[in-house]
Design a protein around this motif. Structure first.
Motif, PDB file in Angstrom:
ATOM      1  N   TYR A   1     -37.587  -3.095  32.590  1.00 32.57           N
ATOM      2  CA  TYR A   1     -36.428  -3.134  33.113  1.00 32.57           C
ATOM      3  C   TYR A   1     -35.962  -4.696  32.964  1.00 32.57           C
ATOM      4  O   TYR A   1     -36.833  -5.760  32.646  1.00 32.57           O
ATOM      5  CB  TYR A   1     -36.711  -3.258  34.803  1.00 32.57           C
ATOM      6  CG  TYR A   1     -37.159  -1.856  35.305  1.00 32.57           C
ATOM      7  CD1 TYR A   1     -36.287  -0.872  35.763  1.00 32.57           C
ATOM      8  CD2 TYR A   1     -38.508  -1.220  34.944  1.00 32.57           C
ATOM      9  CE1 TYR A   1     -36.528   0.356  35.924  1.00 32.57           C
ATOM     10  CE2 TYR A   1     -38.974  -0.039  35.146  1.00 32.57           C
ATOM     11  CZ  TYR A   1     -37.523   0.730  35.750  1.00 32.57           C
ATOM     12  OH  TYR A   1     -38.179   2.042  36.135  1.00 32.57           O
TER      13      TYR A   1
ATOM     14  N   HIS B   1     -32.087  -7.461  34.295  1.00 33.19           N
ATOM     15  CA  HIS B   1     -31.026  -7.406  35.043  1.00 33.19           C
ATOM     16  C   HIS B   1     -30.223  -8.548  34.574  1.00 33.19           C
ATOM     17  O   HIS B   1     -30.506  -9.571  33.892  1.00 33.19           O
ATOM     18  CB  HIS B   1     -31.294  -7.490  36.602  1.00 33.19           C
ATOM     19  CG  HIS B   1     -31.874  -8.612  37.021  1.00 33.19           C
ATOM     20  ND1 HIS B   1     -32.904  -9.407  36.443  1.00 33.19           N
ATOM     21  CD2 HIS B   1     -31.199  -9.474  37.914  1.00 33.19           C
ATOM     22  CE1 HIS B   1     -33.118 -10.506  37.075  1.00 33.19           C
ATOM     23  NE2 HIS B   1     -32.168 -10.539  37.995  1.00 33.19           N
TER      24      HIS B   1
ATOM     25  N   SER C   1     -23.606  -7.909  36.468  1.00 36.18           N
ATOM     26  CA  SER C   1     -22.831  -6.640  36.210  1.00 36.18           C
ATOM     27  C   SER C   1     -21.610  -6.676  35.181  1.00 36.18           C
ATOM     28  O   SER C   1     -21.247  -5.749  34.709  1.00 36.18           O
ATOM     29  CB  SER C   1     -22.521  -5.743  37.456  1.00 36.18           C
ATOM     30  OG  SER C   1     -21.849  -6.574  38.246  1.00 36.18           O
TER      31      SER C   1
ATOM     32  N   ILE D   1     -24.671  -6.161  29.683  1.00 26.92           N
ATOM     33  CA  ILE D   1     -24.994  -5.046  30.671  1.00 26.92           C
ATOM     34  C   ILE D   1     -24.211  -3.824  30.454  1.00 26.92           C
ATOM     35  O   ILE D   1     -24.474  -2.737  30.547  1.00 26.92           O
ATOM     36  CB  ILE D   1     -25.070  -5.438  32.271  1.00 26.92           C
ATOM     37  CG1 ILE D   1     -26.111  -6.737  32.458  1.00 26.92           C
ATOM     38  CG2 ILE D   1     -25.221  -4.365  33.086  1.00 26.92           C
ATOM     39  CD1 ILE D   1     -27.625  -6.112  32.642  1.00 26.92           C
TER      40      ILE D   1
ATOM     41  N   THR E   1     -25.174  -7.432  40.622  1.00 28.03           N
ATOM     42  CA  THR E   1     -26.210  -7.379  39.516  1.00 28.03           C
ATOM     43  C   THR E   1     -26.361  -6.107  39.091  1.00 28.03           C
ATOM     44  O   THR E   1     -26.239  -4.987  39.632  1.00 28.03           O
ATOM     45  CB  THR E   1     -27.556  -7.598  40.659  1.00 28.03           C
ATOM     46  OG1 THR E   1     -27.277  -8.860  41.425  1.00 28.03           O
ATOM     47  CG2 THR E   1     -28.806  -7.488  39.713  1.00 28.03           C
TER      48      THR E   1
ATOM     49  N   LEU F   1     -28.917  -3.665  36.779  1.00 28.21           N
ATOM     50  CA  LEU F   1     -30.033  -3.545  36.619  1.00 28.21           C
ATOM     51  C   LEU F   1     -30.234  -2.320  35.619  1.00 28.21           C
ATOM     52  O   LEU F   1     -29.647  -1.151  35.745  1.00 28.21           O
ATOM     53  CB  LEU F   1     -30.839  -3.238  38.005  1.00 28.21           C
ATOM     54  CG  LEU F   1     -32.303  -2.715  37.790  1.00 28.21           C
ATOM     55  CD1 LEU F   1     -33.226  -3.833  37.476  1.00 28.21           C
ATOM     56  CD2 LEU F   1     -32.563  -2.250  39.103  1.00 28.21           C
TER      57      LEU F   1
END
Lengths: 223, 223
Positions: free
Chosen positions: B66, B68, B71, B76, B156, B158
């Motif tokens: 994972y 992050h 966004s 991403i 965010t 993720l």
């Protein structure tokens, strides 16, 4: 758009920092200082749409990055053909513990540089750049080493990458949520650094004393 | 060809270590230990033939990685579309000073993992994984933080990446040129490690004491 000048890389679609703009810089001196501050980099390249990333050691001369590897490695063979690379140098300086998850962050100095490497095949250039590498790692050591053989030179692929563009990103601040300073949780920074430790002589014993200042170029504190 | 089993990744054209075979491993436990031993990784991806590499923080659960970011960041957005990524976790353990340039090396533990990330969009899963991240960074801290807002969650991105294959490479040895032990130059290892230092409270002052054991999960010694 960042203005071009001798002292800055031009920001374009590839190297422009899009998030955290106040941490970004295209200043060549800043970029070079971060590159010179560590000998570990990560080299990314892609083969048929598959990205690869490999850690290796680098050094710099002027606007060129250098690294080497087995001349038979996939990375060296692929990049020797003029394929593009992206090289990251990252120094971790601390964990930033804010009052919220969102403001929690990391202090760091990082550079990403872009270019198309080429193989250094000229013997004199190869020797010159390898010596430069050792002078950065351990000043004075090159001349003490058993000289390279032709077989060793042939087995070593040395890449040279003119930095076409690059950007630096630096965070060196306390938590950014000062407006939440009353929230009842500790906030601050846990500094992190690399340290060198006392040298461990090879099990065969000392054939000669360690006379030069190791890693001084990287300003690694001795713990 | 490495035999497949529950305990090993299958070696294929992508993750097979081609050079330095005795340092290579496909053992899942070894791979996971190296991934868990640091929170800094480098993520590589490619857009229209241009490779990119970005440093970021990662964590792991089972066979999934994972990380992050904003966004709206290129990384991403690009990886959320199902494009392939390569993720490197590298720990530097020492500089290996041999009697020759050719045998000079670095002690390290590194992993490169491959997969196709996806965006974690489910709110409960998002919260669960973010809490896991904080529990790894600073055990006990998540519940003390000012809770995330919806705006922060939306900002965010993720990513979750099932590790399709991976390999580890480890060097933890003295110089490999023992047959040249008589050569009159010091040979051995200069150990390098990351250290944490005394926490620096935010300039606003202490709203609460620092009660938990920071970075313990990473076994970073306090200097």
């Amino acid at each position: 758009m960042t203005k071009n000048s001798d002292g800055e890389f031009v920001a374009n679609d590839r190297n422009r920092v899009r998030r955290g703009l106040k941490r970004a810089s295209y200043d060549k001196k800043k970029v070079y200082d971060i590159i010179d501050g560590h000998f570990l980099c990560h080299v990314a390249f892609e083969v048929d749409g598959q990205p690869f990333v490999i850690p290796t050691s680098h050094w710099r001369e002027g606007n060129r990055l250098y690294w080497h590897g087995s001349s038979k490695s996939m990375m060296i063979r692929h990049l020797a053909k003029g394929n593009p690379a992206s090289v990251a140098v990252t120094q971790l300086d601390g964990l930033v513990l804010a009052r919220s998850a969102f403001s929690t962050s990391v202090n760091y100095r990082s550079v990403v540089a872009y270019g198309k490497p080429r193989l250094v095949e000229d013997a004199a250039a190869f020797n010159y750049h390898m010596e430069r590498f050792f002078e950065m790692l351990a000043p004075g050591r090159w001349s003490q080493l058993r000289p390279m053989t032709d077989t060793e030179r042939k087995a070593t692929g040395l890449l040279e990458m003119e930095i076409e563009d690059a950007s630096a990103k630096v965070r060196a601040d306390p938590p950014g949520d000062r407006d939440e300073a009353d929230y009842p949780v500790w906030a601050g920074v846990v500094p992190i650094s690399m340290r060198q430790h006392a040298p461990e002589v090879a099990p065969e014993g000392e054939a000669a004393p360690l006379s030069h200042s190791l890693l001084d170029a990287y300003k690694l504190p001795l713990r």
